[in-house]
Each structure stands twice: as C-alpha cells, then as structure tokens.
Design an enzyme around this catalytic site. Structure first.
Site, PDB file in Angstrom:
ATOM      1  N   THR A  55       2.447   6.484   6.131  1.00 52.54           N
ATOM      2  CA  THR A  55       3.676   6.551   5.450  1.00 52.54           C
ATOM      3  C   THR A  55       4.212   7.409   4.400  1.00 52.54           C
ATOM      4  O   THR A  55       4.938   8.249   3.847  1.00 52.54           O
ATOM      5  CB  THR A  55       5.102   5.601   5.503  1.00 52.54           C
ATOM      6  OG1 THR A  55       4.713   4.884   7.676  1.00 52.54           O
ATOM      7  CG2 THR A  55       6.318   5.874   5.557  1.00 52.54           C
ATOM      8  N   LYS A  82       7.974  -9.534 -13.315  1.00 54.56           N
ATOM      9  CA  LYS A  82       8.042 -10.316 -14.000  1.00 54.56           C
ATOM     10  C   LYS A  82       9.548 -10.513 -13.890  1.00 54.56           C
ATOM     11  O   LYS A  82      10.077 -11.128 -14.767  1.00 54.56           O
ATOM     12  CB  LYS A  82       8.255  -9.401 -15.556  1.00 54.56           C
ATOM     13  CG  LYS A  82       6.893  -8.947 -16.845  1.00 54.56           C
ATOM     14  CD  LYS A  82       7.282  -7.749 -17.406  1.00 54.56           C
ATOM     15  CE  LYS A  82       5.674  -7.000 -17.981  1.00 54.56           C
ATOM     16  NZ  LYS A  82       5.851  -6.507 -18.435  1.00 54.56           N
ATOM     17  N   HIS A 132      12.342   2.943  11.219  1.00 53.13           N
ATOM     18  CA  HIS A 132      11.056   3.330  10.729  1.00 53.13           C
ATOM     19  C   HIS A 132      11.350   4.871  11.234  1.00 53.13           C
ATOM     20  O   HIS A 132      10.403   5.330  12.740  1.00 53.13           O
ATOM     21  CB  HIS A 132      10.476   2.688  10.964  1.00 53.13           C
ATOM     22  CG  HIS A 132       8.858   3.462  10.510  1.00 53.13           C
ATOM     23  ND1 HIS A 132       9.140   3.864   9.261  1.00 53.13           N
ATOM     24  CD2 HIS A 132       7.196   3.100  10.551  1.00 53.13           C
ATOM     25  CE1 HIS A 132       7.637   5.050   8.848  1.00 53.13           C
ATOM     26  NE2 HIS A 132       6.679   3.833   9.503  1.00 53.13           N
TER      27      HIS A 132
HETATM   28  C1  NCD Z   1       4.140   0.671  11.493  1.00 47.15           C
HETATM   29  C2  NCD Z   1       4.942   0.036  10.715  1.00 47.15           C
HETATM   30  O1  NCD Z   1       4.628   0.433  10.092  1.00 47.15           O
HETATM   31  O2  NCD Z   1       6.343   0.247  10.567  1.00 47.15           O
HETATM   32  N1  NCD Z   1       2.819   1.498  10.529  1.00 47.15           N
HETATM   33  C3  NCD Z   1       3.423   2.609  10.631  1.00 47.15           C
HETATM   34  O3  NCD Z   1       4.040   3.089  10.020  1.00 47.15           O
HETATM   35  N2  NCD Z   1       3.222   4.385  11.354  1.00 47.15           N
HETATM   36  C4  NCD Z   1       3.763   0.178  12.636  1.00 47.15           C
HETATM   37  C5  NCD Z   1       2.332  -1.255  12.042  1.00 47.15           C
HETATM   38  O4  NCD Z   1       2.725  -2.219  11.103  1.00 47.15           O
HETATM   39  O5  NCD Z   1       2.390  -1.552  12.965  1.00 47.15           O
END
Ligand code: NCD
Length: 305
Positions: A55, A82, A132
């Site tokens: 990401t 800190k 997400h």
């Molecule tokens: C995911 C997340 O961090 O939400 N990964 C991602 O962004 N591709 C899924 C995960 O961590 O399993």
C-alpha cells in the site's frame, strides 16, 4: 469527493468513475515514459503507523508517476517515541506543506479523525479491522479488467473475515458494483454480526467452489488474534485452504486473488499462488493505477464532487 475514507461513502457511479480513470492510468503506466505532469508541484505524504509493503510503496509510485513529490513519515524513528500525539504529528506534517495525506493506523476510525483535524484531503490506507478502500478499488479494477464486467459475478471471500478490513471494503465494493458476494469462514472467524454486510455466508468452501468466478483468499491475521480461534493450522488448511486440488475444482475462467502478504501453505498453496492464473501480482500492478486515479481525483481533477 474530498477524502477517501470508507467504500460505503461512494456511490456506484463514483466507484465506476474511479475505475474508468484507473483504466486510463494503466495505459499511462504502459508507456515508455510512464509519467504525466498532472500533479506537478503537489506533495503527497504517507503516514503509516502499521507495517505495509504494497500500500505505501504503490501510493509513492502512483504519486511519482503523476509528478507529485512525496514525503514518508516513519513512526519507528519519529518523535512518537517521545510521546508526540497523533494529532500533533499529522498537523506537523501538514504544516510542512503536505497537500494530501495517506494514513494507516491500527485504530478503527483513525483516518476519519485525522480528516477532521486537517484541511487537506485524507486517504485511508487501512484503519484497524475496519476499512481499506484503495484495496477494494484495486481488486474491483483487477476483476473488471479480467472479466470485462462485475455485474452478476459470484465472488467468494474466504478466511479470516473477522479481522479483515479488506473483507469489509471488498464486500461493499463488489456488491455495489453488482456482484454476489459470499463470505466463507468458520463461525469463529466471522464478525460478531454480518447483518450490515451485503453478503451471504457459508461455512463450506467446498460447497461454494464450483459456482464462483472469483475466490478471494484472506491472510490469517495472527497479529490480530486470527490463528487462536481455530484448533490448528492443518485443520484450517483442510477446510479453508486453497489447495491445488481445490483449484482444480473451480469452473473454467475462475480466478484466485489475495491482497498480500500471503501465508503460503496456509490460506494458499504454493502451486496456486504461483499459477499464472492467480491474479496476486496483477492486483499489485492495478494498485498503482487505482491510486493514481484516487490522487488525481482528490488533488487535481474532479469537478462533479
Ligand atoms: C492487507 C492489509 O494490510 O490490510 N494488505 C494489503 O494492504 N495488501 C491485508 C493483510 O494484511 O492481510
């Protein structure tokens, strides 16, 4: 659209508009010089308080392909140690001349909170087990490009739903775009209630397997307690793992997806992950184009709100 915080904030038309723009950016990324001047002079900051490979880097890649400058906040080496608060941290980053901030944080609602403190657009790069949104956008883009449409497709999202922001965001995006979504998980890995989710629920991967167009596997989220709710890994694999044998029972043209990072040998077998038909790396590539589309909308282009 002022921020991107939650897939549920977006209409079908807005989702489709972002995917249409992303199709254009896929074309840009395929050029010999994969760069356009659209966001020249803008500064995009990533502030990730939880680990990330895909990401964060794909947002940076997307910003640079639009000619924006990037700043990366790294919590481990920052004044957080800190005792500086989240609010003071993000206000500091804004005061340096940030035009847009992408935030990932373990607390549900963190990105929305930050968007109330800042005057610049905020993108949610993941808030706890909640949302997400850019993952859902890149996944729907990947599927739309593979099948030519999303309406009417059957999508199974399999595994650790309870701890997954990806499951919630993807269920909303796929169903808003007209797909039928089935969550497949043992009772212990489902959320307390799925009443507000636009989905069906099944406890048997083997039952849904022959009917689906997309099998979307989730990582068992050990850091959020995901491994403690079923008896053993071999038992998980035997009921919910995407083995080579299960792969062979999918209908022709069906695809396997995973957001990464993969637990090979748990939710996905090596042979399935490395199969040329698995879309895992295609998802990563589409992530750059979709994030270009999001940055462009929030900083550059959109007139229709
Ligand atoms: C995911 C997340 O961090 O939400 N990964 C991602 O962004 N591709 C899924 C995960 O961590 O399993």
């Amino acid at each position: 659209m002022r921020h991107l915080l939650d897939i549920a904030d977006l209409s079908r038309a807005q989702l489709e508009g972002i995917l249409d723009d992303a199709d254009g950016f896929v074309e840009v990324l395929g050029r010999p010089i994969p760069k356009v001047p659209a966001l020249r002079g803008k500064t995009v900051t990533t502030a990730f308080f939880e680990p990330s490979t895909r990401t964060r880097l794909s947002f940076e890649r997307a910003a640079k392909a639009l000619s924006a400058d990037t700043m990366t906040f790294a919590p481990g080496t920052s004044s957080l140690s800190k005792g500086e608060s989240l609010k003071d941290t993000v206000l500091t980053l804004q005061a340096m001349g940030t035009d847009l901030m992408i935030i990932r944080h373990q607390a549900v609602g963190a990105a929305r909170r930050v968007s109330e403190w800042l005057s610049v657009p905020v993108v949610n790069g993941g808030d706890g087990a909640h949302q997400h949104p850019t993952q859902a956008l890149l996944d729907t883009l990947t599927v739309r490009r593979r099948f030519g449409h999303i309406e009417g497709l059957r999508v199974a999202i399999v595994g650790d739903i309870r701890h997954s922001r990806v499951a919630r965001s993807d269920s909303q995006a796929f169903s808003t775009l007209g797909a039928h979504v089935t969550l497949v998980a043992p009772r212990t890995l489902l959320p307390v209630t799925t009443r507000d989710w636009p989905v069906e629920v099944s406890a048997s991967l083997d039952k849904v397997l022959p009917d689906v167009d997309v099998v979307y596997l989730l990582r068992v989220q050990t850091e959020r307690g995901g491994a403690s709710v079923f008896p053993s890994l071999p038992e998980y694999v035997s009921r919910f793992g995407m083995t080579r044998e299960r792969r062979a029972r999918l209908k022709a043209g069906a695809v396997v997806m995973h957001p990464g990072p993969m637990n090979r040998g748990v939710e996905i077998a090596d042979e399935v992950a490395d199969d040329p038909d698995a879309l895992v790396l295609e998802q990563v590539s589409m992530g750059v184009a979709v994030r270009m589309a999001v940055l462009f909308r929030l900083l550059g282009g959109e007139i229709d709100g």
